[in-house]
Design a protein around this motif. Structure first.
Motif, PDB file in Angstrom:
ATOM      1  N   GLN A  98       0.852  -1.177   0.000  1.00  0.00           N
ATOM      2  CA  GLN A  98       0.000   0.000   0.000  1.00  0.00           C
ATOM      3  C   GLN A  98       0.889   1.227   0.000  1.00  0.00           C
ATOM      4  O   GLN A  98       1.693   1.415   0.911  1.00  0.00           O
ATOM      5  N   MET A  99       0.740   2.043  -1.034  1.00  0.00           N
ATOM      6  CA  MET A  99       1.588   3.224  -1.178  1.00  0.00           C
ATOM      7  C   MET A  99       0.720   4.469  -1.092  1.00  0.00           C
ATOM      8  O   MET A  99      -0.260   4.602  -1.838  1.00  0.00           O
ATOM      9  N   SER A 100       1.091   5.360  -0.209  1.00  0.00           N
ATOM     10  CA  SER A 100       0.353   6.602  -0.021  1.00  0.00           C
ATOM     11  C   SER A 100       1.314   7.774  -0.138  1.00  0.00           C
ATOM     12  O   SER A 100       2.527   7.601  -0.113  1.00  0.00           O
ATOM     13  N   SER A 101       0.746   8.964  -0.248  1.00  0.00           N
ATOM     14  CA  SER A 101       1.554  10.191  -0.357  1.00  0.00           C
ATOM     15  C   SER A 101       2.634  10.042  -1.419  1.00  0.00           C
ATOM     16  O   SER A 101       3.801  10.379  -1.201  1.00  0.00           O
ATOM     17  N   LEU A 102       2.236   9.533  -2.550  1.00  0.00           N
ATOM     18  CA  LEU A 102       3.201   9.269  -3.611  1.00  0.00           C
ATOM     19  C   LEU A 102       3.809  10.549  -4.151  1.00  0.00           C
ATOM     20  O   LEU A 102       3.159  11.603  -4.207  1.00  0.00           O
TER      21      LEU A 102
END
Length: 125
Positions: free
Chosen positions: A81-85
């Motif tokens: 899960q990748m956020s604030s890319l």
């Protein structure tokens, strides 16, 4: 052995993506699964890795708390899960699996024997 990655795509800076990797035929309890990435003109680097044996995880410094790796053992899947890319996260992301050799080896690509084809992640500014 074919690892199947999915979830890449185009997203604006600050957005999120969830990468998935299906790991067929490997009992995750005995293996480590890693996400690596390679941007054009750059070397491949480890992003995040997890031991299916004891849940030990590794995150690269540049992750800075933005990503979370998890393993779904019954489904033989691993997710990132990748956020604030950020635009600098743009790369081809690869899933890899290898026999678990200890926490120290999680981040080394040479510890992985099988690799997926990669999924493109593009972050626009």
């Amino acid at each position: 052995v074919q690892l199947v990655e999915s979830g890449g795509g185009l997203v604006q800076a600050g957005g999120s993506l969830r990468l998935s990797c299906i790991v067929p035929g490997f009992p995750l309890d005995d293996y480590q699964i890693g996400w690596f990435r390679q941007a054009p003109g750059k070397e491949r680097e480890a992003v995040s890795c997890i031991s299916g044996s004891d849940g030990t995880t590794y995150y690269a410094d540049f992750v800075e708390g933005r990503f979370t790796i998890s393993a779904d053992k019954p489904k033989n899947e691993v997710h990132l899960q990748m956020s604030s890319l950020k635009p600098e996260d743009t790369a081809v992301y690869y899933c890899a699996v290898g026999y678990y050799s200890g926490a120290y080896y999680l981040k080394f690509s040479r510890a992985y024997d099988y690799w997926g084809q990669g999924t493109q992640v593009t972050v626009s500014s």
